[in-house]
Design an enzyme around this catalytic site. Structure first.
Site, PDB file in Angstrom:
ATOM      1  N   HIS A  96      -6.416  -7.196  -0.883  1.00  0.00           N
ATOM      2  CA  HIS A  96      -6.739  -5.845  -1.454  1.00  0.00           C
ATOM      3  C   HIS A  96      -5.764  -5.121  -2.572  1.00  0.00           C
ATOM      4  O   HIS A  96      -4.772  -5.900  -2.793  1.00  0.00           O
ATOM      5  CB  HIS A  96      -6.581  -4.882   0.048  1.00  0.00           C
ATOM      6  CG  HIS A  96      -7.106  -5.509   0.946  1.00  0.00           C
ATOM      7  ND1 HIS A  96      -6.622  -6.359   1.959  1.00  0.00           N
ATOM      8  CD2 HIS A  96      -8.197  -5.119   1.581  1.00  0.00           C
ATOM      9  CE1 HIS A  96      -7.587  -6.598   2.928  1.00  0.00           C
ATOM     10  NE2 HIS A  96      -8.498  -5.622   2.579  1.00  0.00           N
ATOM     11  N   HIS A 146       0.827  -1.388  -0.172  1.00  0.00           N
ATOM     12  CA  HIS A 146       0.036   0.008   0.179  1.00  0.00           C
ATOM     13  C   HIS A 146       0.866   1.085  -0.037  1.00  0.00           C
ATOM     14  O   HIS A 146       0.222   2.379   0.063  1.00  0.00           O
ATOM     15  CB  HIS A 146      -0.937   0.095   1.230  1.00  0.00           C
ATOM     16  CG  HIS A 146      -1.985  -1.029   1.371  1.00  0.00           C
ATOM     17  ND1 HIS A 146      -2.837  -1.124   0.156  1.00  0.00           N
ATOM     18  CD2 HIS A 146      -2.306  -1.991   2.101  1.00  0.00           C
ATOM     19  CE1 HIS A 146      -3.577  -2.162   0.487  1.00  0.00           C
ATOM     20  NE2 HIS A 146      -3.418  -2.665   1.729  1.00  0.00           N
ATOM     21  N   ASP A 176      -2.664 -10.389  -2.853  1.00  0.00           N
ATOM     22  CA  ASP A 176      -3.385  -9.912  -1.901  1.00  0.00           C
ATOM     23  C   ASP A 176      -5.006  -9.753  -2.060  1.00  0.00           C
ATOM     24  O   ASP A 176      -5.235  -9.314  -3.242  1.00  0.00           O
ATOM     25  CB  ASP A 176      -2.493  -8.610  -1.475  1.00  0.00           C
ATOM     26  CG  ASP A 176      -3.265  -8.178   0.283  1.00  0.00           C
ATOM     27  OD1 ASP A 176      -2.326  -8.703   1.102  1.00  0.00           O
ATOM     28  OD2 ASP A 176      -3.993  -7.507   0.405  1.00  0.00           O
ATOM     29  N   ASP A 233      -4.726 -12.969   2.756  1.00  0.00           N
ATOM     30  CA  ASP A 233      -6.040 -12.384   3.072  1.00  0.00           C
ATOM     31  C   ASP A 233      -7.201 -12.611   2.217  1.00  0.00           C
ATOM     32  O   ASP A 233      -8.467 -12.313   2.697  1.00  0.00           O
ATOM     33  CB  ASP A 233      -5.846 -11.049   3.684  1.00  0.00           C
ATOM     34  CG  ASP A 233      -5.302  -9.920   2.830  1.00  0.00           C
ATOM     35  OD1 ASP A 233      -5.009 -10.632   1.685  1.00  0.00           O
ATOM     36  OD2 ASP A 233      -5.107  -9.019   2.947  1.00  0.00           O
TER      37      ASP A 233
HETATM   38 ZN   LIG Z   1      -4.497  -7.183   2.060  1.00  0.00          ZN
END
Ligand SMILES: [Zn+2]
Length: 372
Positions: free
Chosen positions: A217, A179, A215, A305
């Protein structure tokens, strides 16, 4: 005895590990105005290490590296801020006198606030805490910098192994990194370990690199670091930010790169609830795009995740799904695997073993650059 010999013949993937990764104790996260316990905890790293070691993987210590590669993907101001902000916070008495035991920003210099004014660095540490940070969930404490730097060294060491001829290496990075943009951290991430690995592979002789991010996200940071570059492809499969998921502002299908990087970015957002079938189809599409980029080396941002039991995402991927996805990605070329998210402590170990088993089943051809 049979079990022991099986263990010796186990998972042949070097697991690069830094003890410093345990020193980051964020102490929770401030989400929607309330400090929650948080799920990005030191135990994640121990669970992953112990499960991979039990599966027979060799544990390789991270080697300390200089800042050259880090400064190629990040603004020097971000690095200096992360290295020094805790000491400044402590010196101002925030922990001891005011009970503020972690660095949490409260004001953010958004473009709308500045309206074109020149950027400033406020002298007060509580004022500048938001200068390089874009959320309230990414706290800094006394051991954070050592862990952040240890994670980056793990990424650099794994990239060095692959640059030196290994078909596959895994960096057990904690805190995670995808991120983080060139000059802004958030989402429980501080430095972008995957971008660091990709840049190290480039420096080590790979002409083109593909980063594949599985991931749950979107890796908005990695995307933006390479958004205008043709030499590093970024592709991600993730839960649709338009359905209400972090990072909210990036990760949409229309984001395809700009300038020289036009076409070298691919996002495949998925509906909440997507399981193996839809997720693996998206991973295959991503792999086809990455292959068209003709990469000499691969970085896999391995977030665990997307698993069904994970508390941080609504995707429903199985361990076998991870095994199949990682096998397909690693078949694209020599691969550096970077640990990203994954928060279900009970499942994390078996998910990581499944993913790395898949990756090891189909190693790509090695590349012969020079180790960074
Ligand atoms: Zn994540």
């Amino acid at each position: 005895m049979a079990r022991m010999s099986e263990q010796r013949a186990g998972l042949a993937v070097p697991v690069v590990w830094s003890e410093d990764c345990l020193r980051h104790e964020p102490g929770g996260e401030v989400w929607l105005g309330v400090r929650d316990e948080g799920t990005e905890v030191p135990a994640r790293a121990l669970v992953l290490r112990d499960a991979l070691a039990a599966a027979g993987a060799p544990i390789v210590p991270a080697r300390p590296h200089g800042d050259e590669i880090l400064r190629a993907v990040h603004d020097g101001g971000l690095l200096d801020h992360l290295a020094g902000v805790w000491a400044a916070w402590e010196k101002e008495g925030f922990p001891a006198q005011y009970g503020r035991d972690r660095v949490v920003p409260y004001v953010f210099p958004t473009p709308g606030m500045l309206g074109g004014l020149p950027p400033r660095t406020p002298p007060a540490v509580h004022g500048r805490a938001g200068l390089y940070c874009y959320d309230t969930m990414t706290l800094i404490g006394p051991g954070s910098w050592a862990a952040i730097r240890g994670a980056a060294d793990a990424a650099l060491t794994a990239a060095g192994l692959v640059g030196g001829g290994a078909p596959l290496a895994y960096a057990l990075c904690r805190p995670p990194g995808h991120h983080v943009t060139r000059d802004a951290y958030g989402g429980s991430c501080y430095l972008n370990n995957a971008a660091v690995a990709a840049q190290a592979l480039r420096a080590g002789g790979a002409g083109r690199v593909a980063v594949l991010d599985i991931d749950a996200h979107h890796g908005n940071g990695t995307q933006m670091i390479f958004y205008a570059r043709a030499d590093v492809f970024y592709g991600s499969v993730h839960v649709d930010p338009g359905a209400g998921w972090f990072p909210h502002y990036a990760g949409y299908a229309g984001e395809r790169g700009r300038d020289a990087g036009t076409g070298a970015n691919r996002n495949l957002p998925l509906a909440p609830g997507t399981g193996d079938e839809g997720w693996l189809a998206a991973v295959s599409a991503l792999c086809a795009d990455a292959a068209a980029h003709r990469p000499d080396a691969i970085v896999m941002s391995l977030g665990l995740d997307a698993a069904e039991s994970d508390p941080e995402s609504p995707l429903r991927v199985s361990a076998d799904g991870y095994r199949r996805a990682a096998r397909e990605i690693a078949a694209l070329g020599p691969t550096v695997v970077i640990q990203e998210g994954g928060y279900d402590l009970a499942a994390l170990g078996s998910l990581a073993v499944a993913a790395l088993t898949g990756a090891a089943e189909a190693p790509g051809p090695t590349f012969h650059g020079s180790a960074p």
